[in-house]
Design an enzyme around this catalytic site. Sequence first.
Site, PDB file in Angstrom:
ATOM      1  CE  LYS A 153      -4.137  -2.005   0.307  1.00 33.17           C
ATOM      2  NZ  LYS A 153      -5.415  -1.806  -0.523  1.00 33.17           N
ATOM      3  CE  LYS A 179      -6.011  -9.257  -2.945  1.00 31.25           C
ATOM      4  NZ  LYS A 179      -5.902  -7.725  -3.362  1.00 31.25           N
ATOM      5  CD  GLU A 182      -8.827  -3.084  -5.639  1.00 31.45           C
ATOM      6  OE1 GLU A 182      -8.336  -3.847  -4.731  1.00 31.45           O
ATOM      7  OE2 GLU A 182      -8.950  -1.771  -5.400  1.00 31.45           O
ATOM      8  CE  LYS A 311     -10.628  -0.832   2.318  1.00 29.92           C
ATOM      9  NZ  LYS A 311      -9.386  -0.466   1.615  1.00 29.92           N
ATOM     10  N   GLY A 355      -9.673  -5.826   3.819  1.00 31.91           N
ATOM     11  CA  GLY A 355     -10.187  -4.491   4.009  1.00 31.91           C
ATOM     12  C   GLY A 355     -10.363  -3.872   5.477  1.00 31.91           C
ATOM     13  N   GLY A 379      -2.881  -2.274   4.658  1.00 32.38           N
ATOM     14  CA  GLY A 379      -2.915  -0.904   5.406  1.00 32.38           C
ATOM     15  C   GLY A 379      -2.469  -1.504   6.989  1.00 32.38           C
TER      16      GLY A 379
HETATM   17  C1  CAP Z   1      -7.552  -4.277   1.096  1.00 33.72           C
HETATM   18  C2  CAP Z   1      -8.055  -4.019  -0.081  1.00 33.72           C
HETATM   19  C3  CAP Z   1      -9.127  -4.995  -0.651  1.00 33.72           C
HETATM   20  C4  CAP Z   1     -10.288  -4.915  -0.340  1.00 33.72           C
HETATM   21  C5  CAP Z   1     -11.394  -5.356  -1.079  1.00 33.72           C
HETATM   22  C6  CAP Z   1      -8.178  -2.611  -0.512  1.00 33.72           C
HETATM   23  O1  CAP Z   1      -6.929  -3.257   1.643  1.00 33.72           O
HETATM   24  O2  CAP Z   1      -6.859  -4.241  -0.950  1.00 33.72           O
HETATM   25  O3  CAP Z   1      -9.115  -4.717  -1.989  1.00 33.72           O
HETATM   26  O4  CAP Z   1     -10.411  -5.767   0.897  1.00 33.72           O
HETATM   27  O5  CAP Z   1     -12.789  -5.720  -0.455  1.00 33.72           O
HETATM   28  O6  CAP Z   1      -7.556  -2.200  -1.493  1.00 33.72           O
HETATM   29  O7  CAP Z   1      -9.098  -2.036   0.024  1.00 33.72           O
HETATM   30  P1  CAP Z   1      -6.670  -2.741   3.276  1.00 33.72           P
HETATM   31  P2  CAP Z   1     -13.494  -6.973  -0.277  1.00 33.72           P
HETATM   32  O8  CAP Z   1      -6.343  -4.129   4.038  1.00 33.72           O
HETATM   33  O9  CAP Z   1      -5.600  -1.598   3.204  1.00 33.72           O
HETATM   34  O10 CAP Z   1      -7.947  -2.316   3.529  1.00 33.72           O
HETATM   35  O11 CAP Z   1     -12.387  -7.891   0.348  1.00 33.72           O
HETATM   36  O12 CAP Z   1     -14.448  -6.622   0.841  1.00 33.72           O
HETATM   37  O13 CAP Z   1     -13.912  -7.436  -1.712  1.00 33.72           O
HETATM   38 MG    MG Z   2      -7.667  -3.841  -3.257  1.00 32.74          MG
END
Ligand code: CAP
Ligand code: MG
Length: 431
Positions: A153, A179, A182, A311, A355, A379
């Site tokens: 991040k 990872k 997206e 979040k 998230g 994060g």
């Molecule tokens: C988490 C994350 C994921 C979300 C997707 C982001 O980062 O990489 O894409 O968790 O949501 O970019 O937000 P953080 P979900 O750990 O920094 O929040 O898994 O609910 O589909």
């Molecule tokens: Mg993400």
Amino acid sequence: MAKIDWYMEFVDLHYKPAKDDVIVLFYYEPDAGISKKEAVGRIASESSTGTWTTLFRMPPRMKKLQAKAFWMQGNYVKIAYPIGLWEEGNAAQLLSGIAGNIFGMKAVRNLRLIDATLPQAYLKHFKGPHFGMEGIRKMLKIYKRPLTGAVPKPKIGFSAAEHAQIGFETWMGGFDFVKDDENLSSTSFNRFEDRVRLLAKMREKAEKLTGEKKGAFINITAETEEMKRRAKMLADYGWDYCMIDVVVAGTSAVQTVQDYCSDLGIATHAHRAMHASFTRNPKHGITMQFLAKIMRLIGVSQIHSGTAVGKLVGSKREVTSIADVLRDRRVKPLPGVLLEQDWGHIKSAFPVASGGMHPGLIPDVLGMYGTDLVLLVSGGIHGHPKGTRAGAKASMQAVDAFMAGETLAEKAKTAPELAEALKKWGYYKPK
Ligand code: CAP
Ligand code: MG
């Protein structure tokens, strides 16, 4: 005067579904002036053989292919679809029927596809996950604890070399996976090929230093042939996984790439970006548990399923139902949420909690899911006051504490990284 429409022919409250019918549960709200029966007749019709008016000539086969609304309670309806409506092994075609035009019909103000029971006669044309949770655990030699991973991040902006360096720190802190985010695919400042190569170098280094197996969910999302090319490159560089943004890529593209990955012997991490555009409104759209069902059917190894405390939106009940759909061999019905499902030969898939996670929330998430899951803390490791490696350590300490039945406060007495994480975030639930 001749009848204009034939929708009532699609409602039969005495009908007993056949063993190989596909059964779908919907929530619906009729538009003003439309009765409930008229509404469900329209839903059953438009999602199977119907058109808006009566016709003069039809082959006798038509009658047999009509769906039937056979159960109505409050604003819920169950519709049975004859197996002959559905093409063998074509998940997109199922969606074109039960999740197609019906969402736009003027006769319904709101319509939500909650779940579907897929009979053995339908399942038998699908392969499902290549590994299953057991196969993945065997591959990684991690048998009890959750699998752990993190996204560098901020989300996007690092060069491939910077990304690989953060990955190295993540692995050195004890995490299993690095990872991609997206929206990171192959950008001018971080080309897919460079990332694959540089991360592989770092992986070898981290594996030597830790004696542990290290992996990555590297995002191959692109046009379908390009996804296949990228998956092949991952296999060539010794990676066990690829990652796909499954909603934006589309059901059939995922199915094609999934089959190809199974042939290559690599697992697939499914990111669900964009799902909330149709899963979030509780009255309209498609539930996340149904999306998870389609993804298990077409064979992804794991898919994001929410945290309830992090979040992003997703209640505890939603999160645990998604987990049931992905992990159970026989899913028990839950009124208004899940229909029963016997998965037969189809293997299980891991849920993924991600998230807004940080060490203080780990016991909540493990308490809800148990330990058969992929836990992503991103994060919440990079924001650790002592940096990424310490953040990953703090998260692994929180996992250890949960598994030993200790509170985080107790564990923090002998785990300085965890103590520091708790000082910064405590048990904060982000928004
Ligand atoms: C988490 C994350 C994921 C979300 C997707 C982001 O980062 O990489 O894409 O968790 O949501 O970019 O937000 P953080 P979900 O750990 O920094 O929040 O898994 O609910 O589909
Ligand atoms: Mg993400």
